[in-house]
Design a protein around this motif. Structure first.
Motif, PDB file in Angstrom:
ATOM      1  N   VAL A   1       0.846  -1.192   0.000  1.00  0.00           N
ATOM      2  CA  VAL A   1       0.000   0.000   0.000  1.00  0.00           C
ATOM      3  C   VAL A   1       0.883   1.244   0.000  1.00  0.00           C
ATOM      4  CG1 VAL A   1      -1.708   1.316   1.315  1.00  0.00           C
ATOM      5  CG2 VAL A   1      -1.887  -1.169   1.200  1.00  0.00           C
ATOM      6  N   ASP A   2       0.506   2.241  -0.808  1.00  0.00           N
ATOM      7  CA  ASP A   2       1.266   3.493  -0.888  1.00  0.00           C
ATOM      8  C   ASP A   2       0.590   4.545  -0.014  1.00  0.00           C
ATOM      9  OD1 ASP A   2       3.073   5.406  -1.611  1.00  0.00           O
ATOM     10  OD2 ASP A   2       2.171   5.850  -3.549  1.00  0.00           O
ATOM     11  N   VAL A   3       1.308   5.027   1.000  1.00  0.00           N
ATOM     12  CA  VAL A   3       0.770   6.023   1.933  1.00  0.00           C
ATOM     13  C   VAL A   3       1.427   7.369   1.644  1.00  0.00           C
ATOM     14  CG1 VAL A   3       0.298   6.567   4.342  1.00  0.00           C
ATOM     15  CG2 VAL A   3       0.589   4.194   3.654  1.00  0.00           C
ATOM     16  N   LYS A   4       0.604   8.385   1.464  1.00  0.00           N
ATOM     17  CA  LYS A   4       1.145   9.720   1.141  1.00  0.00           C
ATOM     18  C   LYS A   4       0.224  10.795   1.704  1.00  0.00           C
ATOM     19  CE  LYS A   4       1.174   8.751  -3.172  1.00  0.00           C
ATOM     20  NZ  LYS A   4       1.299   8.804  -4.648  1.00  0.00           N
ATOM     21  N   GLY A   5       0.618  12.055   1.470  1.00  0.00           N
ATOM     22  CA  GLY A   5      -0.174  13.162   2.001  1.00  0.00           C
ATOM     23  C   GLY A   5       0.466  13.722   3.257  1.00  0.00           C
ATOM     24  N   ALA A   6      -0.341  14.019   4.259  1.00  0.00           N
ATOM     25  CA  ALA A   6       0.141  14.639   5.491  1.00  0.00           C
ATOM     26  C   ALA A   6       0.725  13.603   6.446  1.00  0.00           C
ATOM     27  CB  ALA A   6      -0.990  15.416   6.155  1.00  0.00           C
ATOM     28  N   VAL A   7       1.816  12.958   6.017  1.00  0.00           N
ATOM     29  CA  VAL A   7       2.512  11.968   6.846  1.00  0.00           C
ATOM     30  C   VAL A   7       4.010  12.281   6.832  1.00  0.00           C
ATOM     31  CG1 VAL A   7       0.823  10.136   6.540  1.00  0.00           C
ATOM     32  CG2 VAL A   7       2.664  10.384   4.874  1.00  0.00           C
ATOM     33  N   LYS A   8       4.698  11.885   7.883  1.00  0.00           N
ATOM     34  CA  LYS A   8       6.129  12.168   8.002  1.00  0.00           C
ATOM     35  C   LYS A   8       6.975  11.237   7.131  1.00  0.00           C
ATOM     36  CE  LYS A   8       5.694  13.762  12.796  1.00  0.00           C
ATOM     37  NZ  LYS A   8       6.100  13.532  14.214  1.00  0.00           N
ATOM     38  N   ARG A   9       6.487  10.012   6.923  1.00  0.00           N
ATOM     39  CA  ARG A   9       7.266   9.046   6.157  1.00  0.00           C
ATOM     40  C   ARG A   9       6.416   8.443   5.036  1.00  0.00           C
ATOM     41  NH1 ARG A   9       9.799   4.810  10.152  1.00  0.00           N
ATOM     42  NH2 ARG A   9       7.602   4.654  10.782  1.00  0.00           N
ATOM     43  N   PRO A  10       6.181   9.209   3.973  1.00  0.00           N
ATOM     44  CA  PRO A  10       5.374   8.682   2.867  1.00  0.00           C
ATOM     45  C   PRO A  10       6.120   7.584   2.108  1.00  0.00           C
ATOM     46  CG  PRO A  10       6.348  10.790   2.272  1.00  0.00           C
ATOM     47  CD  PRO A  10       6.666  10.579   3.725  1.00  0.00           C
ATOM     48  N   GLY A  11       5.370   6.757   1.442  1.00  0.00           N
ATOM     49  CA  GLY A  11       5.986   5.713   0.634  1.00  0.00           C
ATOM     50  C   GLY A  11       5.206   4.421   0.690  1.00  0.00           C
ATOM     51  N   PRO A  12       5.668   3.422  -0.055  1.00  0.00           N
ATOM     52  CA  PRO A  12       4.979   2.116  -0.057  1.00  0.00           C
ATOM     53  C   PRO A  12       5.322   1.317   1.197  1.00  0.00           C
ATOM     54  CG  PRO A  12       6.865   2.052  -1.529  1.00  0.00           C
ATOM     55  CD  PRO A  12       6.768   3.460  -1.043  1.00  0.00           C
ATOM     56  N   TYR A  13       4.325   0.643   1.743  1.00  0.00           N
ATOM     57  CA  TYR A  13       4.506  -0.184   2.936  1.00  0.00           C
ATOM     58  C   TYR A  13       3.883  -1.563   2.702  1.00  0.00           C
ATOM     59  CZ  TYR A  13       5.829   3.955   5.665  1.00  0.00           C
ATOM     60  OH  TYR A  13       6.461   5.068   6.147  1.00  0.00           O
ATOM     61  N   SER A  14       4.486  -2.554   3.329  1.00  0.00           N
ATOM     62  CA  SER A  14       3.971  -3.918   3.245  1.00  0.00           C
ATOM     63  C   SER A  14       3.100  -4.206   4.468  1.00  0.00           C
ATOM     64  CB  SER A  14       5.127  -4.923   3.180  1.00  0.00           C
ATOM     65  OG  SER A  14       4.635  -6.249   3.188  1.00  0.00           O
ATOM     66  N   PHE A  15       1.922  -4.776   4.214  1.00  0.00           N
ATOM     67  CA  PHE A  15       0.993  -5.116   5.289  1.00  0.00           C
ATOM     68  C   PHE A  15       0.479  -6.535   5.109  1.00  0.00           C
ATOM     69  CE2 PHE A  15       0.740  -0.519   4.906  1.00  0.00           C
ATOM     70  CZ  PHE A  15       0.796  -0.098   6.223  1.00  0.00           C
ATOM     71  N   LYS A  16      -0.169  -7.038   6.147  1.00  0.00           N
ATOM     72  CA  LYS A  16      -0.826  -8.336   6.053  1.00  0.00           C
ATOM     73  C   LYS A  16      -2.247  -8.142   5.545  1.00  0.00           C
ATOM     74  CE  LYS A  16      -0.296  -9.385  10.344  1.00  0.00           C
ATOM     75  NZ  LYS A  16      -0.376 -10.112  11.629  1.00  0.00           N
ATOM     76  N   LEU A  17      -2.746  -9.128   4.808  1.00  0.00           N
ATOM     77  CA  LEU A  17      -4.114  -9.088   4.334  1.00  0.00           C
ATOM     78  C   LEU A  17      -5.053  -9.007   5.539  1.00  0.00           C
ATOM     79  CD1 LEU A  17      -5.549  -9.246   1.574  1.00  0.00           C
ATOM     80  CD2 LEU A  17      -5.910 -11.669   2.019  1.00  0.00           C
ATOM     81  N   GLY A  18      -5.910  -7.994   5.558  1.00  0.00           N
ATOM     82  CA  GLY A  18      -6.815  -7.807   6.685  1.00  0.00           C
ATOM     83  C   GLY A  18      -6.457  -6.615   7.554  1.00  0.00           C
ATOM     84  N   ASP A  19      -5.252  -6.019   7.344  1.00  0.00           N
ATOM     85  CA  ASP A  19      -4.888  -4.822   8.099  1.00  0.00           C
ATOM     86  C   ASP A  19      -5.780  -3.654   7.684  1.00  0.00           C
ATOM     87  OD1 ASP A  19      -2.992  -6.089   9.550  1.00  0.00           O
ATOM     88  OD2 ASP A  19      -1.273  -5.361   8.417  1.00  0.00           O
ATOM     89  N   ARG A  20      -5.854  -2.640   8.539  1.00  0.00           N
ATOM     90  CA  ARG A  20      -6.771  -1.515   8.331  1.00  0.00           C
ATOM     91  C   ARG A  20      -6.010  -0.243   7.933  1.00  0.00           C
ATOM     92  NH1 ARG A  20     -12.038  -3.837   9.217  1.00  0.00           N
ATOM     93  NH2 ARG A  20     -11.632  -5.713  10.432  1.00  0.00           N
ATOM     94  N   ILE A  21      -6.776   0.750   7.459  1.00  0.00           N
ATOM     95  CA  ILE A  21      -6.177   2.038   7.093  1.00  0.00           C
ATOM     96  C   ILE A  21      -5.504   2.666   8.308  1.00  0.00           C
ATOM     97  CG2 ILE A  21      -6.751   4.420   6.460  1.00  0.00           C
ATOM     98  CD1 ILE A  21      -8.654   3.369   4.414  1.00  0.00           C
ATOM     99  N   LYS A  22      -6.063   2.412   9.478  1.00  0.00           N
ATOM    100  CA  LYS A  22      -5.456   2.939  10.706  1.00  0.00           C
ATOM    101  C   LYS A  22      -4.018   2.437  10.848  1.00  0.00           C
ATOM    102  CE  LYS A  22      -5.933   2.930  15.740  1.00  0.00           C
ATOM    103  NZ  LYS A  22      -6.737   2.471  16.898  1.00  0.00           N
ATOM    104  N   ASP A  23      -3.764   1.170  10.495  1.00  0.00           N
ATOM    105  CA  ASP A  23      -2.413   0.618  10.581  1.00  0.00           C
ATOM    106  C   ASP A  23      -1.460   1.354   9.643  1.00  0.00           C
ATOM    107  OD1 ASP A  23      -3.209  -1.448  12.412  1.00  0.00           O
ATOM    108  OD2 ASP A  23      -4.105  -2.518  10.724  1.00  0.00           O
ATOM    109  N   ALA A  24      -1.949   1.701   8.445  1.00  0.00           N
ATOM    110  CA  ALA A  24      -1.110   2.412   7.483  1.00  0.00           C
ATOM    111  C   ALA A  24      -0.780   3.819   7.982  1.00  0.00           C
ATOM    112  CB  ALA A  24      -1.825   2.494   6.137  1.00  0.00           C
ATOM    113  N   VAL A  25      -1.759   4.490   8.565  1.00  0.00           N
ATOM    114  CA  VAL A  25      -1.556   5.836   9.079  1.00  0.00           C
ATOM    115  C   VAL A  25      -0.539   5.840  10.222  1.00  0.00           C
ATOM    116  CG1 VAL A  25      -2.693   7.712  10.329  1.00  0.00           C
ATOM    117  CG2 VAL A  25      -3.817   6.675   8.355  1.00  0.00           C
ATOM    118  N   VAL A  26      -0.629   4.847  11.083  1.00  0.00           N
ATOM    119  CA  VAL A  26       0.308   4.758  12.214  1.00  0.00           C
ATOM    120  C   VAL A  26       1.726   4.508  11.713  1.00  0.00           C
ATOM    121  CG1 VAL A  26       0.936   3.383  14.232  1.00  0.00           C
ATOM    122  CG2 VAL A  26      -1.444   4.003  13.852  1.00  0.00           C
TER     123      VAL A  26
END
Length: 204
Positions: free
Chosen positions: A66-91
């Motif tokens: 998942v690619d996280v961008k916008g108002a975050v300190k460390r934007p970029g692609p992150y690897s997650f497990k199937l079933g993780d939530r948007i909250k996990d990406a934001v954290v």
């Protein structure tokens, strides 16, 4: 003891033995008596439970990007497990002070290839009412079952609103499809339909 007396005793013994043989039932030695049916049923249930647990574990172990961008300190692609939530990406990406997540659904499940954009407070205030989304083009390549939108699903021949909603509901409940064949678990998708749709879908 006289011979007549011995003969009398022997006759009584023979009569007793005949009564035992004719009227006293012997213990059953049939195969049914030797088989513990409840034990067999329990074993079959345990095997089914293990198979189901194995499938669920495969889903949980699948990785997505998942690619996280916008108002975050460390934007970029992150690897997650199937079933993780948007909250996990934001954290993981760490919000900035200007971030505003009030309009985000932090409980939504992440989908492979998804782009999570965290808006700023100023951008949220200036956001205009959304215009009507134009109709999506017919997919020219294979469509990812875990990332396709409702409109894209509706463009696939043979998929109407009911089947499209069923696919989206399955993704929300299970966290996504581990393989294309899992589409057969969705209501309304039989073997014949799976063969027809195989030319349109793929699972990344």
């Amino acid at each position: 003891m006289t011979i007549p007396r011995i003969q009398q005793i022997a006759s009584v013994v023979v009569v007793v033995l005949l009564i035992i043989v004719l009227f006293v039932p012997l213990p059953s030695c049939s195969k049914e008596a030797l088989v513990d049916k409840p034990a067999i049923v329990k074993h079959e249930q345990d095997v089914k439970a293990e198979d189901q647990g194995s499938t669920e574990q495969t889903l949980l172990n699948k990785k997505i990007m998942v690619d996280v961008k916008g108002a975050v300190k460390r934007p970029g692609p992150y690897s997650f497990k199937l079933g993780d939530r948007i909250k996990d990406a934001v954290v993981r990406a760490e919000l900035t002070q200007a971030a505003d997540v009030t309009e985000m659904n932090l409980a939504a499940r992440l989908i492979d290839g998804q782009e999570v954009i965290v808006p700023t407070k100023e951008k949220v205030k200036l956001t205009q009412p959304k215009e009507e989304v134009p109709q999506a083009d017919v997919p020219t390549g294979l469509l990812d079952l875990n990332a396709a939108t409702e409109q894209q699903l509706l463009e696939i021949p043979g998929i109407g609103p009911a089947k499209a909603n069923a696919i989206l509901a399955y993704r929300e409940e299970k966290g996504g499809f581990a393989r294309y064949e899992d589409l057969g678990e969705v209501k309304g998708f039989g073997d014949k339909t799976l063969e027809t749709l195989r030319a349109y879908f793929i699972v990344y």
